[in-house]
Each structure stands twice: as C-alpha cells, then as structure tokens.
Design a protein around this motif. Structure first.
Motif, PDB file in Angstrom:
ATOM      1  N   ALA A 108      -1.895  -8.433  -1.922  1.00 41.88           N
ATOM      2  CA  ALA A 108      -1.053  -7.267  -1.691  1.00 41.88           C
ATOM      3  C   ALA A 108      -1.793  -6.217  -0.877  1.00 41.88           C
ATOM      4  CB  ALA A 108      -0.595  -6.667  -3.027  1.00 41.88           C
ATOM      5  N   ARG A 109      -1.022  -5.458  -0.120  1.00 41.36           N
ATOM      6  CA  ARG A 109      -1.561  -4.325   0.619  1.00 41.36           C
ATOM      7  C   ARG A 109      -0.487  -3.239   0.634  1.00 41.36           C
ATOM      8  NH1 ARG A 109      -0.222  -3.510   5.854  1.00 41.36           N
ATOM      9  NH2 ARG A 109      -2.314  -2.703   6.296  1.00 41.36           N
ATOM     10  N   ARG A 110      -0.897  -1.998   0.704  1.00 38.70           N
ATOM     11  CA  ARG A 110       0.062  -0.908   0.719  1.00 38.70           C
ATOM     12  C   ARG A 110       0.786  -0.910   2.065  1.00 38.70           C
ATOM     13  NH1 ARG A 110       1.331   3.701  -1.964  1.00 38.70           N
ATOM     14  NH2 ARG A 110      -0.294   3.393  -3.545  1.00 38.70           N
ATOM     15  N   GLY A 111       2.078  -0.638   2.020  1.00 40.88           N
ATOM     16  CA  GLY A 111       2.873  -0.608   3.241  1.00 40.88           C
ATOM     17  C   GLY A 111       3.898  -1.714   3.251  1.00 40.88           C
ATOM     18  N   SER A 112       4.485  -1.948   4.424  1.00 42.52           N
ATOM     19  CA  SER A 112       5.532  -2.959   4.541  1.00 42.52           C
ATOM     20  C   SER A 112       5.286  -3.954   5.664  1.00 42.52           C
ATOM     21  CB  SER A 112       6.887  -2.299   4.762  1.00 42.52           C
ATOM     22  OG  SER A 112       6.877  -1.537   5.964  1.00 42.52           O
ATOM     23  N   ALA A 113       4.278  -3.710   6.485  1.00 40.47           N
ATOM     24  CA  ALA A 113       4.022  -4.624   7.604  1.00 40.47           C
ATOM     25  C   ALA A 113       3.394  -5.917   7.096  1.00 40.47           C
ATOM     26  CB  ALA A 113       3.102  -3.964   8.616  1.00 40.47           C
ATOM     27  N   LEU A 145       3.232  -8.228  -9.519  1.00 40.22           N
ATOM     28  CA  LEU A 145       2.385  -7.156  -9.016  1.00 40.22           C
ATOM     29  C   LEU A 145       2.227  -6.105 -10.104  1.00 40.22           C
ATOM     30  CD1 LEU A 145       0.881  -6.297  -6.454  1.00 40.22           C
ATOM     31  CD2 LEU A 145       2.892  -4.963  -5.815  1.00 40.22           C
ATOM     32  N   SER A 146       1.148  -6.223 -10.839  1.00 39.62           N
ATOM     33  CA  SER A 146       0.882  -5.265 -11.903  1.00 39.62           C
ATOM     34  C   SER A 146       0.397  -3.949 -11.307  1.00 39.62           C
ATOM     35  CB  SER A 146      -0.189  -5.834 -12.846  1.00 39.62           C
ATOM     36  OG  SER A 146      -0.547  -4.905 -13.832  1.00 39.62           O
ATOM     37  N   GLY A 147       1.008  -2.839 -11.721  1.00 39.55           N
ATOM     38  CA  GLY A 147       0.582  -1.524 -11.260  1.00 39.55           C
ATOM     39  C   GLY A 147       1.207  -1.088  -9.953  1.00 39.55           C
ATOM     40  N   GLY A 148       2.156  -1.851  -9.426  1.00 39.42           N
ATOM     41  CA  GLY A 148       2.785  -1.488  -8.163  1.00 39.42           C
ATOM     42  C   GLY A 148       4.152  -2.103  -8.031  1.00 39.42           C
ATOM     43  N   THR A 149       4.913  -1.673  -7.033  1.00 39.43           N
ATOM     44  CA  THR A 149       6.226  -2.250  -6.773  1.00 39.43           C
ATOM     45  C   THR A 149       6.313  -2.694  -5.317  1.00 39.43           C
ATOM     46  OG1 THR A 149       7.313  -0.217  -6.061  1.00 39.43           O
ATOM     47  CG2 THR A 149       7.210  -0.619  -8.434  1.00 39.43           C
ATOM     48  N   LEU A 150       7.299  -3.526  -5.046  1.00 39.17           N
ATOM     49  CA  LEU A 150       7.473  -4.037  -3.696  1.00 39.17           C
ATOM     50  C   LEU A 150       7.994  -2.956  -2.747  1.00 39.17           C
ATOM     51  CD1 LEU A 150       8.934  -7.563  -4.459  1.00 39.17           C
ATOM     52  CD2 LEU A 150       6.558  -6.893  -4.052  1.00 39.17           C
ATOM     53  N   ASN A 151       8.397  -1.808  -3.284  1.00 41.96           N
ATOM     54  CA  ASN A 151       8.785  -0.697  -2.418  1.00 41.96           C
ATOM     55  C   ASN A 151       7.579  -0.105  -1.702  1.00 41.96           C
ATOM     56  OD1 ASN A 151      11.486  -0.861  -3.113  1.00 41.96           O
ATOM     57  ND2 ASN A 151      11.264   0.538  -4.830  1.00 41.96           N
ATOM     58  N   SER A 152       6.414  -0.257  -2.306  1.00 41.37           N
ATOM     59  CA  SER A 152       5.215   0.369  -1.755  1.00 41.37           C
ATOM     60  C   SER A 152       4.177  -0.619  -1.251  1.00 41.37           C
ATOM     61  CB  SER A 152       4.565   1.260  -2.824  1.00 41.37           C
ATOM     62  OG  SER A 152       5.444   2.261  -3.244  1.00 41.37           O
TER      63      SER A 152
END
Length: 123
Positions: free
Chosen positions: A97-102, A24-31
C-alpha cells in the motif's frame, strides 16, 4: 500505523483457481492504493495487479491479463481472484500500500507491505 494483511493462498493444481485477500489495517482505500506483487522462487519481486477504485480502473501485468482479477471487497480490503493457474504462478504473493490513488508498478514506491502468502501450483 497502516498494515496490509494477506489471507488465502495455498496449494492448487494447474488449471485451478485461488483467491487471496488483503485487509488494510489502519487505513481505507479512499486514502491508499493497494497493489499485489509476487516473488517466484529465486526471482525478484514483480508487480501483478492494482486498481484505482475512484476511477474504477485496474492495471495488470501482461502475464496475468485475462486470468487474474483484482477487485475491492470492502472499503478496507482488496482481493485477487486467480484463475487458470499454472506452475509459473507459484510465488509468495504480497499486498502493498501507498498513500494516494496513483498506480505504480515499482516496488520502491510502496511504503507498506504485508508478510506475504504462499501460492503453490502443482502440475
């Protein structure tokens, strides 16, 4: 800009194994939540697997349960280990990918998509 990048895939005989990875370029799995989809030839794109790493839960499509495993590799990558592959698993595999955790299974709910990687299972 968040961009999933797939790697791995290729050609394997039925009964074999492959691993595909998603960075995931530009993001992390936390977000962001990352999911795997696939699109077999002539068919619609379908959900394969995903995971919520905060709660350590995973979700799989029925047709891969017991054969595929989704796991976090690094804080920015997820991989899909595929075992006991059959010709019906032949498809382009996409990371989304999508923002969030759901975890959602609908393609429309994912904002960011990779280019896909081809997995071909021969008889």
């Amino acid at each position: 800009q968040v961009q999933p990048v797939e790697s791995g895939g290729g050609l394997v005989q039925a009964g074999g194994s492959l691993r595909v990875s998603c960075e995931l370029s530009g993001g992390t799995l936390n977000s962001y939540v990352v999911a795997w989809f696939r699109q077999p030839p002539g068919k619609e794109r379908e959900f394969v697997a995903s995971g919520d790493w905060d709660s350590e839960t995973t979700h799989y499509a029925d047709f891969v349960k017991g054969r595929f495993t989704v796991a976090r590799g690094t804080p920015t990558s997820v991989y899909l280990q595929m075992n006991n592959l059959t010709p019906e698993d032949t498809a382009v595999y996409y990371c989304a990918a999508r923002r969030g955790s759901a975890i959602y299974t609908a393609t429309s709910l994912y904002t960011y998509w990779g280019q896909g990687t081809q997995v071909t299972v021969s008889t």
